[in-house]
Design a protein around this motif. Structure first.
Motif, mmCIF file in Angstrom:
data_model
loop_
_atom_site.group_PDB
_atom_site.id
_atom_site.type_symbol
_atom_site.label_atom_id
_atom_site.label_comp_id
_atom_site.label_asym_id
_atom_site.label_seq_id
_atom_site.Cartn_x
_atom_site.Cartn_y
_atom_site.Cartn_z
ATOM 1 N N GLY A 33 10.627 -0.610 1.016
ATOM 2 C CA GLY A 33 9.377 -1.345 1.148
ATOM 3 C C GLY A 33 8.957 -1.962 -0.177
ATOM 4 O O GLY A 33 8.468 -3.094 -0.221
ATOM 5 N N TRP A 34 9.164 -1.237 -1.257
ATOM 6 C CA TRP A 34 8.848 -1.734 -2.601
ATOM 7 C C TRP A 34 9.686 -2.971 -2.915
ATOM 8 O O TRP A 34 9.172 -3.980 -3.394
ATOM 9 C CB TRP A 34 9.123 -0.616 -3.607
ATOM 10 C CG TRP A 34 8.739 -0.898 -5.017
ATOM 11 C CD1 TRP A 34 9.541 -1.370 -6.001
ATOM 12 C CD2 TRP A 34 7.456 -0.698 -5.606
ATOM 13 N NE1 TRP A 34 8.846 -1.466 -7.180
ATOM 14 C CE2 TRP A 34 7.565 -1.063 -6.964
ATOM 15 C CE3 TRP A 34 6.233 -0.236 -5.128
ATOM 16 C CZ2 TRP A 34 6.486 -0.986 -7.840
ATOM 17 C CZ3 TRP A 34 5.173 -0.166 -6.005
ATOM 18 C CH2 TRP A 34 5.302 -0.541 -7.342
ATOM 19 N N GLN A 35 10.989 -2.883 -2.638
ATOM 20 C CA GLN A 35 11.888 -4.015 -2.896
ATOM 21 C C GLN A 35 11.500 -5.238 -2.063
ATOM 22 O O GLN A 35 11.524 -6.365 -2.555
ATOM 23 C CB GLN A 35 13.337 -3.628 -2.615
ATOM 24 C CG GLN A 35 13.911 -2.651 -3.624
ATOM 25 C CD GLN A 35 13.956 -3.200 -5.032
ATOM 26 O OE1 GLN A 35 14.153 -4.387 -5.243
ATOM 27 N NE2 GLN A 35 13.736 -2.341 -6.011
ATOM 28 N N ASP A 43 0.887 -1.163 0.000
ATOM 29 C CA ASP A 43 0.000 0.000 0.000
ATOM 30 C C ASP A 43 0.922 1.208 0.000
ATOM 31 O O ASP A 43 1.424 1.620 1.046
ATOM 32 C CB ASP A 43 -0.912 -0.006 1.226
ATOM 33 C CG ASP A 43 -1.950 1.103 1.168
ATOM 34 O OD1 ASP A 43 -1.854 1.987 0.291
ATOM 35 O OD2 ASP A 43 -2.857 1.089 2.014
ATOM 36 N N MET A 44 1.181 1.733 -1.188
ATOM 37 C CA MET A 44 2.251 2.707 -1.320
ATOM 38 C C MET A 44 1.980 3.702 -2.439
ATOM 39 O O MET A 44 1.380 3.358 -3.451
ATOM 40 C CB MET A 44 3.543 1.952 -1.640
ATOM 41 C CG MET A 44 4.768 2.810 -1.736
ATOM 42 S SD MET A 44 6.228 1.802 -2.033
ATOM 43 C CE MET A 44 6.210 0.737 -0.603
ATOM 44 N N MET A 45 2.450 4.905 -2.249
ATOM 45 C CA MET A 45 2.404 5.924 -3.287
ATOM 46 C C MET A 45 3.618 5.740 -4.208
ATOM 47 O O MET A 45 4.709 5.398 -3.752
ATOM 48 C CB MET A 45 2.417 7.320 -2.683
ATOM 49 C CG MET A 45 1.209 7.637 -1.820
ATOM 50 S SD MET A 45 -0.323 7.654 -2.748
ATOM 51 C CE MET A 45 -0.046 9.062 -3.812
ATOM 52 N N CYS A 46 3.395 5.968 -5.499
ATOM 53 C CA CYS A 46 4.447 5.853 -6.510
ATOM 54 C C CYS A 46 4.274 6.978 -7.518
ATOM 55 O O CYS A 46 3.172 7.494 -7.691
ATOM 56 C CB CYS A 46 4.343 4.543 -7.278
ATOM 57 S SG CYS A 46 4.365 3.071 -6.295
ATOM 58 N N ALA A 47 5.344 7.288 -8.194
ATOM 59 C CA ALA A 47 5.278 8.153 -9.364
ATOM 60 C C ALA A 47 5.793 7.314 -10.528
ATOM 61 O O ALA A 47 6.881 6.759 -10.470
ATOM 62 C CB ALA A 47 6.128 9.398 -9.178
ATOM 63 N N THR A 48 4.990 7.191 -11.551
ATOM 64 C CA THR A 48 5.402 6.442 -12.728
ATOM 65 C C THR A 48 5.633 7.438 -13.850
ATOM 66 O O THR A 48 4.756 8.259 -14.145
ATOM 67 C CB THR A 48 4.333 5.411 -13.138
ATOM 68 O OG1 THR A 48 4.081 4.561 -12.019
ATOM 69 C CG2 THR A 48 4.801 4.573 -14.307
ATOM 70 N N LEU A 100 8.728 4.880 -9.709
ATOM 71 C CA LEU A 100 9.521 5.481 -8.646
ATOM 72 C C LEU A 100 8.707 5.426 -7.353
ATOM 73 O O LEU A 100 7.891 6.311 -7.084
ATOM 74 C CB LEU A 100 9.876 6.928 -9.005
ATOM 75 C CG LEU A 100 10.529 7.097 -10.382
ATOM 76 C CD1 LEU A 100 10.540 8.548 -10.793
ATOM 77 C CD2 LEU A 100 11.921 6.504 -10.384
ATOM 78 N N PRO A 101 8.884 4.355 -6.563
ATOM 79 C CA PRO A 101 8.114 4.233 -5.325
ATOM 80 C C PRO A 101 8.582 5.251 -4.291
ATOM 81 O O PRO A 101 9.764 5.590 -4.230
ATOM 82 C CB PRO A 101 8.417 2.804 -4.869
ATOM 83 C CG PRO A 101 9.741 2.483 -5.479
ATOM 84 C CD PRO A 101 9.800 3.244 -6.770
#
Length: 76
Positions: free
Chosen positions: A70-72, A44-49, A64-65
């Motif tokens: 946490g993403w990894q 449950d995370m904000m990202c910029a793609t 770009l998390p």
């Protein structure tokens, strides 16, 4: 292929909710909230793609998390 593989890895639970879109001549940036379940882990995370556009076709995409560690952990 990227989206299909991520859906496989998360048993179809990966969803994104767009928060903001910023577009220019060559790049589009989408800020989104990503949620998913995988092998007992939750995301449950904000990202910029970012999407680099050449002749109206996506030439490159980068996720770009906001929490890279946490993403990894989620995708490992």
């Amino acid at each position: 292929d990227h989206a299909m593989r991520n859906q496989e890895l998360t048993d179809g639970t990966l969803t994104t909710e767009v928060q903001e879109i910023v577009a220019g001549d060559q790049y589009v940036v989408v800020v989104e909230r990503a949620t998913a379940q995988r092998e007992g882990r939750s995301l449950d995370m904000m990202c910029a793609t970012t999407y680099q556009m050449i002749d109206d076709v996506v030439a490159e995409m980068r996720v770009l998390p906001f929490d890279s560690q946490g993403w990894q952990r989620f995708w490992a």
